[in-house]
Design an enzyme around this catalytic site. Structure first.
Site, PDB file in Angstrom:
ATOM      1  N   LYS A 165      38.694 -12.576  14.793  1.00 28.87           N
ATOM      2  CA  LYS A 165      38.536 -11.149  14.503  1.00 28.87           C
ATOM      3  C   LYS A 165      39.630 -10.299  14.145  1.00 28.87           C
ATOM      4  O   LYS A 165      40.706 -10.575  14.872  1.00 28.87           O
ATOM      5  CB  LYS A 165      37.877 -10.625  15.659  1.00 28.87           C
ATOM      6  CG  LYS A 165      37.423  -9.325  15.577  1.00 28.87           C
ATOM      7  CD  LYS A 165      36.027  -9.059  14.923  1.00 28.87           C
ATOM      8  CE  LYS A 165      35.790  -7.520  14.292  1.00 28.87           C
ATOM      9  NZ  LYS A 165      35.998  -7.478  13.126  1.00 28.87           N
ATOM     10  N   LYS A 173      46.225  -8.991  21.250  1.00 33.31           N
ATOM     11  CA  LYS A 173      45.537  -7.817  21.296  1.00 33.31           C
ATOM     12  C   LYS A 173      44.034  -8.006  21.638  1.00 33.31           C
ATOM     13  O   LYS A 173      43.696  -7.217  22.642  1.00 33.31           O
ATOM     14  CB  LYS A 173      45.596  -7.281  19.944  1.00 33.31           C
ATOM     15  CG  LYS A 173      45.149  -5.889  19.762  1.00 33.31           C
ATOM     16  CD  LYS A 173      44.667  -5.317  18.404  1.00 33.31           C
ATOM     17  CE  LYS A 173      46.178  -4.961  17.446  1.00 33.31           C
ATOM     18  NZ  LYS A 173      45.959  -4.732  16.043  1.00 33.31           N
ATOM     19  N   LYS A 186      43.378 -12.696  10.463  1.00 35.88           N
ATOM     20  CA  LYS A 186      43.359 -11.504   9.875  1.00 35.88           C
ATOM     21  C   LYS A 186      43.669 -11.965   8.296  1.00 35.88           C
ATOM     22  O   LYS A 186      43.633 -13.044   7.895  1.00 35.88           O
ATOM     23  CB  LYS A 186      45.024 -10.992  10.045  1.00 35.88           C
ATOM     24  CG  LYS A 186      45.374  -9.558   9.623  1.00 35.88           C
ATOM     25  CD  LYS A 186      44.859  -8.486  10.511  1.00 35.88           C
ATOM     26  CE  LYS A 186      45.077  -7.450  10.160  1.00 35.88           C
ATOM     27  NZ  LYS A 186      44.595  -6.147  11.257  1.00 35.88           N
ATOM     28  N   GLY A 243      38.499  -3.597   8.502  1.00 38.56           N
ATOM     29  CA  GLY A 243      39.299  -2.954   7.727  1.00 38.56           C
ATOM     30  C   GLY A 243      40.788  -3.074   8.188  1.00 38.56           C
ATOM     31  O   GLY A 243      40.963  -3.147   9.387  1.00 38.56           O
ATOM     32  N   ASP A 244      41.571  -2.552   7.412  1.00 39.53           N
ATOM     33  CA  ASP A 244      43.057  -2.550   7.838  1.00 39.53           C
ATOM     34  C   ASP A 244      43.728  -1.339   6.621  1.00 39.53           C
ATOM     35  O   ASP A 244      43.010  -0.804   5.977  1.00 39.53           O
ATOM     36  CB  ASP A 244      43.925  -3.700   7.832  1.00 39.53           C
ATOM     37  CG  ASP A 244      45.411  -3.486   8.728  1.00 39.53           C
ATOM     38  OD1 ASP A 244      45.322  -3.738   9.766  1.00 39.53           O
ATOM     39  OD2 ASP A 244      46.247  -3.542   8.062  1.00 39.53           O
ATOM     40  N   ASN A 278      43.680   6.057   8.180  1.00 39.56           N
ATOM     41  CA  ASN A 278      42.674   6.304   9.237  1.00 39.56           C
ATOM     42  C   ASN A 278      43.337   6.556  10.644  1.00 39.56           C
ATOM     43  O   ASN A 278      42.836   7.129  11.273  1.00 39.56           O
ATOM     44  CB  ASN A 278      41.656   4.957   8.985  1.00 39.56           C
ATOM     45  CG  ASN A 278      40.890   4.728  10.237  1.00 39.56           C
ATOM     46  OD1 ASN A 278      41.301   3.978  11.195  1.00 39.56           O
ATOM     47  ND2 ASN A 278      39.665   5.259   9.951  1.00 39.56           N
TER      48      ASN A 278
END
Ligand code: NDP
Ligand code: 2IT
Length: 445
Positions: free
Chosen positions: A90, A114, A126, A165-166, A241
């Site tokens: 994830k 995290k 990622k 998203g990132d 964001n």
């Protein structure tokens, strides 16, 4: 650093040449882990660290697309599936010209710890591309996303790997990616991506979650000193964001956010950032931050420079990695800084962290402070799995509980290991032990 860990570190750095950000993330974590290995020699015997630093799978692919002029363009796509001990991989997708394997690996590595800290059943991964969405039309972004997913779809899935998203990937991109996944697979598999629109499987609060969570974590740190965000002078970097929602939350708790930035410059708005106008400029018009200053009286715009020169009691770096160095940290400390909450991933250099810790500044590292985004992604997955959707209030309450829980876990772990208030140590050890225990239990994988 512990001598046993130094040898492992040297091997990891040599095996991954030229990946400076990945090296930095690994070294920072290793510096915290000596005491854990004193208590748990079984982790060394099972080579947990060596395994953790080697991604389970790394995918690199060509992304061909055509621009509006009909010209063929080629970008590089990545997905690093780092660790699945706790759940499906994830983590977000980043579209930015600076993306290369070393960036994706640093982000994926951080994500493992995290995600463990959130207490949710999610592993770490990622991805992204060196595609630059800036100045591209919606149609170009759509064609790029469709081409990206045409390769990525075979590697992801609700039980395998769940991107989100990132930087450079928000609701618009997730929509195009989801549409293409659905078309290729003929499956309405809501749980394959998070950050979706609320009418098609998204979760309320996911867009706000990272910024809100960062501020909640920062508030929890301040509480340990008998203070709060009320009346604090806050500087936020970035205006995307995470930054916008951190600004909104900080101001709702009584702080005044006097500055924010983009990669071109920063604005100073001493009366407090007008969040509605900032959203209009950045989220609706997709314009540069300079526009904000042009549209609001009494606001100054500084071209270039460092937003950290503005001075604050609370700093929330919410833009990108290594955006706050030792020099900026020292200036902030001299100006009366009391707390830092990292909304971005690894925004403070190791030099900056040392300055903050030396000065007794409360420092919340990204892997703890910005975990609210991925935690709410996991709540989105829960809603998808149960074909349910929750109210804003309920979801925000869950997010708050999760952030308070992460703060408690980091604080308690730091205390247990004899360094009360050291959230870097608390986050690294807290996340690591959970993953290491799961890896041990699952055999040699
Ligand atoms: P956005 O794309 O929405 O915004 C990014 C912001 O950071 C923009 O203001 C951008 O300015 C600025 N920025 C990006 N790259 C640079 C750079 N090289 N130098 C200076 N400024 C830069 O991204 P997000 O807000 O989603 O992400 C921000 C940070 O938060 C990243 O570190 C990300 O990894 C992290 N994060 C994001 C989560 C999420 O849920 N979205 C969750 C947890 C962490 P410009 O427009 O000029 O490029
Ligand atoms: O860095 C991060 O935690 C994110 N970009 C969010 C990842 C996610 O899966 O929601």
């Amino acid at each position: 650093m512990d001598a046993r860990l130094e040898a492992i570190r040297d091997t990891v750095l040599a095996r991954n040449p030229g990946e400076a950000e990945f090296h930095q993330a690994v070294v920072e974590v290793f510096e915290s882990l000596g005491p854990v290995h004193d208590r748990h020699p079984e982790f060394l015997e099972a080579a947990i660290l060596e395994r953790l630093c080697e991604p389970e799978r790394q995918i690199i692919f060509r992304v061909p697309w055509t621009d509006d002029a009909g010209r063929v363009r080629i970008n590089r796509g990545f997905r690093v599936e780092f660790n699945s001990a706790l759940g499906p991989y994830k983590g977000g997708l980043r579209f930015h010209p600076s993306v290369y394997l070393g960036i994706v690996k640093f982000l994926g590595f951080e994500q493992i710890f995290k995600n463990a800290l959130t207490g949710m059943p999610i592993g770490g991964g990622k991805g992204g591309s060196d595609f630059d969405p800036r100045g591209r039309s919606d149609a170009e972004v759509m064609r790029f996303c469709q081409s990206f997913m045409t390769e990525l779809y075979r590697h992801i899935g609700e039980y395998t790997d769940v991107p989100a998203g990132d930087i450079g990937v928000g609701g618009r991109e997730i929509g195009y990616l989801f549409g293409q996944y659905k078309r290729i697979t003929n499956r309405y598999e809501s749980g394959v991506l998070t950050g979706k629109g609320v009418s098609w499987g998204g979760s309320l609060v996911r867009p706000e979650a990272t910024g809100f969570g960062t501020v909640i974590f920062t508030q929890e740190m301040l509480k340990t000193r008998g203070t709060s965000l009320e009346g604090q002078r806050v500087v936020v970097s970035g205006s995307g964001n995470v930054a916008i929602n951190a600004i909104a939350k900080a101001q709702s708790l009584g702080a005044t956010v006097v500055a924010c930035s983009d990669s071109s410059g920063y604005v100073v708005d001493e009366t407090g950032i007008d969040v509605a106008l900032l959203r209009e400029v950045k989220e609706v018009q997709r314009a540069r931050l300079k526009e904000y200053a042009e549209r609001r009286a009494g606001v100054s715009y500084v071209d270039g420079g460092s937003v950290w020169d503005v001075g604050a009691t609370v700093a929330l770096p919410c833009a990108t990695q290594n955006e706050l160095d030792g020099g900026a940290a020292a200036r902030l400390v001299r100006g009366g800084l009391v707390a830092v909450g990292e909304g971005a991933n690894m925004p403070s250099t190791r030099g900056a962290i040392a300055v903050f810790q030396e000065a007794g500044v409360l420092f919340g590292p990204g892997k703890a402070a910005n975990a609210g985004g991925v935690a709410t992604s996991a709540l989105e997955m829960q809603q998808n799995a149960s074909r349910d959707s929750w109210s804003f209030e309920h979801t925000e309450e869950r997010l708050t509980d999760i952030m308070v829980g992460i703060h408690e876990r980091c604080a308690a772990t730091a205390e247990e290991y004899g360094e009360p208030g050291n959230y870097v140590l608390g986050a690294n050890i807290g996340g690591f032990v959970k993953v290491a225990d799961a890896m041990l239990a699952q055999g040699l994988i």
